[in-house]
Design a protein around this motif. Structure first.
Motif, PDB file in Angstrom:
ATOM      1  N   ILE A  98     -25.950 -43.646  12.051  1.00 53.83           N
ATOM      2  CA  ILE A  98     -25.466 -43.426  13.288  1.00 53.83           C
ATOM      3  C   ILE A  98     -23.949 -42.360  13.318  1.00 53.83           C
ATOM      4  N   ASP A  99     -23.419 -42.951  12.418  1.00 55.08           N
ATOM      5  CA  ASP A  99     -22.140 -42.008  12.116  1.00 55.08           C
ATOM      6  C   ASP A  99     -22.487 -40.588  11.391  1.00 55.08           C
ATOM      7  N   ALA A 100     -23.282 -40.675  10.439  1.00 56.88           N
ATOM      8  CA  ALA A 100     -23.730 -39.366   9.978  1.00 56.88           C
ATOM      9  C   ALA A 100     -24.242 -38.428  11.109  1.00 56.88           C
ATOM     10  N   ALA A 101     -25.233 -38.866  11.778  1.00 56.49           N
ATOM     11  CA  ALA A 101     -25.832 -38.182  12.931  1.00 56.49           C
ATOM     12  C   ALA A 101     -24.722 -37.681  13.886  1.00 56.49           C
ATOM     13  N   ALA A 102     -23.718 -38.286  14.128  1.00 59.47           N
ATOM     14  CA  ALA A 102     -22.493 -38.029  15.125  1.00 59.47           C
ATOM     15  C   ALA A 102     -21.854 -36.748  14.407  1.00 59.47           C
ATOM     16  N   GLY A 103     -21.637 -36.761  13.035  1.00 64.78           N
ATOM     17  CA  GLY A 103     -20.962 -35.740  12.335  1.00 64.78           C
ATOM     18  C   GLY A 103     -21.794 -34.567  12.447  1.00 64.78           C
ATOM     19  N   LEU A 104     -23.233 -34.593  12.262  1.00 60.76           N
ATOM     20  CA  LEU A 104     -24.169 -33.386  12.340  1.00 60.76           C
ATOM     21  C   LEU A 104     -23.762 -32.676  13.959  1.00 60.76           C
ATOM     22  N   HIS A 105     -23.982 -33.340  14.828  1.00 60.46           N
ATOM     23  CA  HIS A 105     -24.007 -33.383  16.120  1.00 60.46           C
ATOM     24  C   HIS A 105     -22.551 -32.818  16.826  1.00 60.46           C
ATOM     25  N   ALA A 106     -21.579 -33.128  16.096  1.00 58.68           N
ATOM     26  CA  ALA A 106     -20.198 -32.566  16.391  1.00 58.68           C
ATOM     27  C   ALA A 106     -20.150 -31.345  15.747  1.00 58.68           C
ATOM     28  N   LEU A 107     -20.605 -30.959  14.989  1.00 59.34           N
ATOM     29  CA  LEU A 107     -20.546 -29.554  14.051  1.00 59.34           C
ATOM     30  C   LEU A 107     -20.722 -28.669  15.252  1.00 59.34           C
ATOM     31  N   LEU A 108     -21.503 -28.367  16.100  1.00 60.44           N
ATOM     32  CA  LEU A 108     -22.027 -27.231  16.963  1.00 60.44           C
ATOM     33  C   LEU A 108     -22.131 -27.657  18.246  1.00 60.44           C
ATOM     34  N   TRP A 109     -21.331 -28.713  18.742  1.00 59.39           N
ATOM     35  CA  TRP A 109     -21.340 -29.245  20.306  1.00 59.39           C
ATOM     36  C   TRP A 109     -21.213 -28.009  21.221  1.00 59.39           C
ATOM     37  N   ASN A 110     -21.923 -27.773  22.001  1.00 60.13           N
ATOM     38  CA  ASN A 110     -21.874 -26.605  22.942  1.00 60.13           C
ATOM     39  C   ASN A 110     -21.259 -25.390  22.429  1.00 60.13           C
ATOM     40  N   ASP A 111     -21.799 -24.970  21.194  1.00 59.54           N
ATOM     41  CA  ASP A 111     -21.079 -24.022  20.538  1.00 59.54           C
ATOM     42  C   ASP A 111     -21.994 -22.414  20.539  1.00 59.54           C
ATOM     43  N   ALA A 112     -21.427 -21.560  20.741  1.00 64.40           N
ATOM     44  CA  ALA A 112     -22.081 -20.206  20.838  1.00 64.40           C
ATOM     45  C   ALA A 112     -23.038 -20.010  19.851  1.00 64.40           C
ATOM     46  N   ARG A 113     -22.602 -20.560  18.588  1.00 64.15           N
ATOM     47  CA  ARG A 113     -23.253 -20.192  17.366  1.00 64.15           C
ATOM     48  C   ARG A 113     -24.727 -20.814  17.489  1.00 64.15           C
ATOM     49  N   LEU A 114     -24.991 -21.648  18.170  1.00 62.10           N
ATOM     50  CA  LEU A 114     -26.431 -22.264  18.770  1.00 62.10           C
ATOM     51  C   LEU A 114     -27.238 -21.015  19.158  1.00 62.10           C
TER      52      LEU A 114
END
Length: 348
Positions: free
Chosen positions: A142-158
């Protein structure tokens, strides 16, 4: 320029060069198949270095296109291999996400021929999808998943990364209803009618499923389950692997997929949904992400359907094996129970 896409085609000189070592540094290597993946073939290469080479790994993992034609075909249609290679080339190294180090990543213009040379994380072992795992053991995941999700949270790079922003909606619209019919026929004797009924309801609500706007968009793993997570001995540390289903979506849905496919007992899972969600939110906040918990909880509820969706889509498109048949049955059954308990279909 051609490049090897299987261990048989690799030479010691080619491997040594990819690892930053001089010609002649690698005397030879042995190969052993690893993993249970059905979209790719993976091998552990044990490396025999010349004397004096002390700064090179003793072994690495080579990831290659599947030997199965059906798996390679769906990879070409969905950009599966392109996504994984691009993840390691463009994001992984500086992301802070718990993932293997990549020594080399290369892919041909056809999007099918590729090679990845990755750090061998042994003695870490993958989780067992069929056996499942309880909430306490899932904590590092769960912590690792949060680390991934925080990477591009609502980010223009998406929207700026073409391999990540690729829209497969039309392909899913065309294929999923027919794939479900094949899935229902194959598993009619294995899955209960109410479990099969979740798939029928998902077909009816497919457009709503595909066009629903999540509370927050981010990069998602897309296949976040135990077979795709390596655990250190003692299971206090883990690494996410198999980045072939990366996309844009709801991190809460990624989390629901993890919890729904991992916890075998429906009662135990029902008691784990909210604590897992709360731990994920706390991990996001620790990385500076403030989010609407109520809206994300709706995303989590809808996301419970994603494991079922993957079970249908993947089972009908990859090489069929006895373990695979049971794994996909479990991947449908557990998330279906989760979705029914959470009222997921009512939100579509």
């Amino acid at each position: 320029m051609s490049f090897p896409t299987s261990p048989e085609a690799m030479t010691p000189a080619w491997i040594a060069a990819r690892l930053g070592q001089p010609a002649g540094a690698l005397r030879g290597f042995t190969t052993a198949k690893v993993g249970t993946g059905q979209m790719c073939d993976s091998f552990r290469l044990t490396l025999d270095w010349a004397e004096g080479i002390d700064d090179a790994p003793a072994s690495i993992v080579a990831k290659c296109p599947s030997h199965d034609a059906a798996s390679r075909n769906i990879a070409a249609l969905t950009g599966t291999y392109v996504k994984e290679v691009s993840w390691y080339r463009e994001l992984a190294a500086d992301s802070g996400v718990a993932a293997p180090h990549c020594y080399h990543a290369q892919i041909a213009p056809d999007g099918v021929d590729f090679i990845l040379l990755l750090a061998d994380l042994a003695p870490a072992q993958p989780g067992d999808q069929l056996a499942g795992m309880g909430l306490d053991a899932l904590g590092p995941c769960i912590d690792a998943a949060a680390g991934l999700h925080a990477l591009l949270w609502n980010d223009a790079r998406l929207d700026a990364l073409p391999w990540l922003s690729r829209d497969s909606g039309d392909l899913v619209r065309a294929l999923f209803p027919q794939l479900y019919l094949g899935f229902r026929e194959r598993y009619a004797g294995r899955l209960a009618p109410d479990i099969l009924g979740v798939g029928a309801a998902l077909v009816e609500r497919l457009e709503a499923w595909l066009t629903r706007t999540p509370a927050a968009r981010t990069i998602v793993h897309g296949d976040l389950r135990l077979d795709n997570i390596l655990f250190a001995p003692g299971r206090r540390e883990c690494w996410l692997v198999d980045w072939q289903t990366l996309g844009r979506g709801s991190g809460a849905a990624d989390l629901a997929y993890l919890v729904g496919t991992s916890i075998a007992d429906p009662v135990e899972r029902a008691s784990a949904d909210r604590p897992a969600f709360d731990r994920w939110l706390s991990a996001l906040r620790a990385q500076g992400i403030e989010a609407d918990a109520d809206a994300l909880w709706d995303d989590y509820r809808v996301g419970a359907l994603s494991g079922y969706f993957m079970a249908v889509f993947a089972s009908m498109n990859v090489e069929r094996t006895p373990r695979g048949d049971e794994m996909f049955a479990v991947m449908a059954e557990r998330p279906a129970r989760q979705a029914l308990a959470l009222g997921s279909l009512d939100l579509l």
